[in-house]
Design a protein around this motif. Structure first.
Motif, PDB file in Angstrom:
ATOM      1  N   MET A 171      -2.536  -8.559   3.161  1.00 36.30           N
ATOM      2  CA  MET A 171      -3.574  -8.116   2.316  1.00 36.30           C
ATOM      3  C   MET A 171      -4.842  -7.649   2.773  1.00 36.30           C
ATOM      4  SD  MET A 171      -2.926  -7.568  -0.839  1.00 36.30           S
ATOM      5  CE  MET A 171      -3.973  -6.836  -2.016  1.00 36.30           C
ATOM      6  N   ALA A 172      -5.386  -6.469   2.614  1.00 30.78           N
ATOM      7  CA  ALA A 172      -6.841  -5.993   3.286  1.00 30.78           C
ATOM      8  C   ALA A 172      -7.774  -6.866   2.804  1.00 30.78           C
ATOM      9  CB  ALA A 172      -6.878  -4.646   2.891  1.00 30.78           C
ATOM     10  N   VAL A 173      -7.782  -7.091   1.258  1.00 31.56           N
ATOM     11  CA  VAL A 173      -9.149  -7.836   1.062  1.00 31.56           C
ATOM     12  C   VAL A 173      -8.492  -9.193   0.042  1.00 31.56           C
ATOM     13  CG1 VAL A 173     -10.766  -7.966  -0.904  1.00 31.56           C
ATOM     14  CG2 VAL A 173     -10.059  -5.798   0.317  1.00 31.56           C
ATOM     15  N   LYS A 174      -9.186 -10.231   0.525  1.00 33.24           N
ATOM     16  CA  LYS A 174      -8.778 -11.419  -0.063  1.00 33.24           C
ATOM     17  C   LYS A 174     -10.009 -11.946  -1.039  1.00 33.24           C
ATOM     18  CE  LYS A 174      -6.966 -13.453   3.888  1.00 33.24           C
ATOM     19  NZ  LYS A 174      -6.798 -14.287   5.090  1.00 33.24           N
ATOM     20  N   GLN A 218      -8.190  12.253  -0.899  1.00 30.37           N
ATOM     21  CA  GLN A 218      -8.797  10.861  -1.463  1.00 30.37           C
ATOM     22  C   GLN A 218      -8.191   9.827  -0.184  1.00 30.37           C
ATOM     23  OE1 GLN A 218      -6.777  10.613  -5.143  1.00 30.37           O
ATOM     24  NE2 GLN A 218      -8.819  10.886  -6.234  1.00 30.37           N
ATOM     25  N   LYS A 219      -7.046  10.006   0.410  1.00 35.30           N
ATOM     26  CA  LYS A 219      -6.695   9.090   1.198  1.00 35.30           C
ATOM     27  C   LYS A 219      -7.541   8.882   2.457  1.00 35.30           C
ATOM     28  CE  LYS A 219      -1.849   9.142  -0.064  1.00 35.30           C
ATOM     29  NZ  LYS A 219      -0.481   9.284   0.226  1.00 35.30           N
ATOM     30  N   THR A 261      -4.895  -1.264  -6.336  1.00 40.54           N
ATOM     31  CA  THR A 261      -3.668  -1.399  -5.653  1.00 40.54           C
ATOM     32  C   THR A 261      -3.201   0.022  -5.016  1.00 40.54           C
ATOM     33  OG1 THR A 261      -2.466  -0.998  -7.660  1.00 40.54           O
ATOM     34  CG2 THR A 261      -2.713  -3.338  -7.064  1.00 40.54           C
ATOM     35  N   THR A 262      -3.586   1.146  -5.666  1.00 42.64           N
ATOM     36  CA  THR A 262      -3.224   2.174  -4.910  1.00 42.64           C
ATOM     37  C   THR A 262      -3.756   2.474  -3.506  1.00 42.64           C
ATOM     38  OG1 THR A 262      -3.023   3.290  -7.121  1.00 42.64           O
ATOM     39  CG2 THR A 262      -3.102   5.015  -5.165  1.00 42.64           C
ATOM     40  N   VAL A 263      -5.312   1.992  -3.593  1.00 40.71           N
ATOM     41  CA  VAL A 263      -5.874   1.942  -2.293  1.00 40.71           C
ATOM     42  C   VAL A 263      -5.364   0.853  -1.472  1.00 40.71           C
ATOM     43  CG1 VAL A 263      -8.323   1.867  -1.372  1.00 40.71           C
ATOM     44  CG2 VAL A 263      -8.137   2.937  -3.567  1.00 40.71           C
ATOM     45  N   SER A 264      -5.030  -0.037  -1.838  1.00 41.76           N
ATOM     46  CA  SER A 264      -4.417  -1.170  -0.594  1.00 41.76           C
ATOM     47  C   SER A 264      -3.099  -0.442  -0.352  1.00 41.76           C
ATOM     48  CB  SER A 264      -4.295  -2.338  -1.498  1.00 41.76           C
ATOM     49  OG  SER A 264      -3.831  -3.375  -0.836  1.00 41.76           O
ATOM     50  N   ARG A 265      -2.587  -0.030  -1.062  1.00 39.58           N
ATOM     51  CA  ARG A 265      -1.007   0.836  -0.562  1.00 39.58           C
ATOM     52  C   ARG A 265      -1.521   1.946   0.637  1.00 39.58           C
ATOM     53  NH1 ARG A 265       0.750   4.141  -4.048  1.00 39.58           N
ATOM     54  NH2 ARG A 265       0.325   2.936  -5.730  1.00 39.58           N
ATOM     55  N   LEU A 305      -3.804   1.855   2.568  1.00 43.40           N
ATOM     56  CA  LEU A 305      -4.444   1.056   3.802  1.00 43.40           C
ATOM     57  C   LEU A 305      -3.373   0.405   4.396  1.00 43.40           C
ATOM     58  CD1 LEU A 305      -7.614  -0.239   2.553  1.00 43.40           C
ATOM     59  CD2 LEU A 305      -7.349   1.824   3.753  1.00 43.40           C
ATOM     60  N   SER A 306      -2.235   0.010   3.906  1.00 43.57           N
ATOM     61  CA  SER A 306      -1.086  -0.632   4.200  1.00 43.57           C
ATOM     62  C   SER A 306      -0.424   0.514   5.068  1.00 43.57           C
ATOM     63  CB  SER A 306      -0.094  -1.298   3.123  1.00 43.57           C
ATOM     64  OG  SER A 306       0.696  -1.877   3.871  1.00 43.57           O
ATOM     65  N   THR A 307      -0.201   1.603   4.354  1.00 42.88           N
ATOM     66  CA  THR A 307       0.647   2.723   5.039  1.00 42.88           C
ATOM     67  C   THR A 307      -0.019   2.997   6.177  1.00 42.88           C
ATOM     68  OG1 THR A 307       1.302   3.304   2.765  1.00 42.88           O
ATOM     69  CG2 THR A 307       1.713   5.063   4.390  1.00 42.88           C
ATOM     70  N   TYR A 308      -1.520   3.171   6.431  1.00 43.69           N
ATOM     71  CA  TYR A 308      -2.327   3.662   7.592  1.00 43.69           C
ATOM     72  C   TYR A 308      -1.897   2.707   8.564  1.00 43.69           C
ATOM     73  CZ  TYR A 308      -5.850   4.864  10.667  1.00 43.69           C
ATOM     74  OH  TYR A 308      -6.400   5.253  11.575  1.00 43.69           O
ATOM     75  N   ARG A 309      -2.029   1.313   8.279  1.00 42.60           N
ATOM     76  CA  ARG A 309      -1.781   0.456   9.301  1.00 42.60           C
ATOM     77  C   ARG A 309      -0.347   0.459   9.905  1.00 42.60           C
ATOM     78  NH1 ARG A 309      -4.253  -3.026   5.367  1.00 42.60           N
ATOM     79  NH2 ARG A 309      -6.407  -3.729   6.206  1.00 42.60           N
ATOM     80  N   LYS A 310       0.736   0.669   9.013  1.00 44.92           N
ATOM     81  CA  LYS A 310       2.136   0.819   9.521  1.00 44.92           C
ATOM     82  C   LYS A 310       2.408   2.217  10.334  1.00 44.92           C
ATOM     83  CE  LYS A 310       3.798  -2.162   5.971  1.00 44.92           C
ATOM     84  NZ  LYS A 310       4.269  -1.859   4.769  1.00 44.92           N
ATOM     85  N   LEU A 311       1.926   3.245   9.641  1.00 49.90           N
ATOM     86  CA  LEU A 311       2.277   4.624  10.349  1.00 49.90           C
ATOM     87  C   LEU A 311       1.098   5.394  10.689  1.00 49.90           C
ATOM     88  CD1 LEU A 311       4.528   5.130   7.127  1.00 49.90           C
ATOM     89  CD2 LEU A 311       5.473   4.288   9.362  1.00 49.90           C
ATOM     90  N   GLY A 312       0.079   5.182  10.607  1.00 43.74           N
ATOM     91  CA  GLY A 312      -1.113   5.869  11.129  1.00 43.74           C
ATOM     92  C   GLY A 312      -1.318   6.856  10.243  1.00 43.74           C
TER      93      GLY A 312
END
Length: 168
Positions: free
Chosen positions: A1-4, A38-39, A66-70, A72-79
């Motif tokens: 998770m990006a933010v705790k 937006q992304k 949760t949309t923004v978190s998704r 960022l998660s996609t960016y981490r995995k796929l660039g």
């Protein structure tokens, strides 16, 4: 998770953005789709330090956190390429295929083919084994195919007697 979230305190986003601020600005200027814009905007703000939490990004963009978190998660995995890849939206397949729609249009062009929407409904069932409710057939033929099945208006008893007198 990006933010705790610890004791109701929002923690900062920790993400390594590979692209430079100038590259993100260039990518942002090329985007025509609002969601893709937006992304990239979220990444750009993180890169230049304008925002530092998912909460801030979600408020500024009008998206859910949760949309923004998704994203960022996609960016981490796929660039950036994976983040900007458009997903094909799948839905329920159409009951009337484009090929069948063309055949129905051809049938409707023939003035003698159908006199009512019930006849269209019967034709679909008999010829193509497609069982659709009357309301669906009416809506499809009338609104999608822009065809109004004409039938002669009812003749009242007064009109019949007047027509009989006029013909004598």
């Amino acid at each position: 998770m990006a933010v705790k979230i610890v004791n109701n305190m929002v923690c900062y986003v920790k993400i390594d953005i590979i692209e430079s601020a100038e590259e993100l600005k260039e990518i942002l200027s090329r985007q025509t789709d609002i969601k893709l814009k937006q992304k990239v905007q979220a990444l750009y703000w993180l890169k230049i330090g304008a925002v530092n939490t998912i909460e801030n990004i979600s408020i500024l963009l009008g998206c859910h956190r949760t949309t923004v978190s998704r994203w960022l998660s996609t960016y981490r995995k796929l660039g950036i390429e994976g983040l900007l890849k458009k997903k094909k939206i799948l839905g329920r397949p159409r009951k009337i295929s484009p090929m069948l729609e063309k055949k129905l249009r051809d049938e409707l062009k023939d003035t003698e083919s159908f006199k009512s929407y019930n006849e269209v409904q019967t034709w679909l069932k008999a010829m193509w084994d497609i069982n659709l409710p009357y309301s669906t057939v009416h809506r499809y033929v009338y609104y999608n195919l822009n065809t109004k099945l004409k039938r002669s208006p009812p003749i009242s008893s007064q009109q019949n007697s007047t027509a009989a007198k006029d013909s004598k």
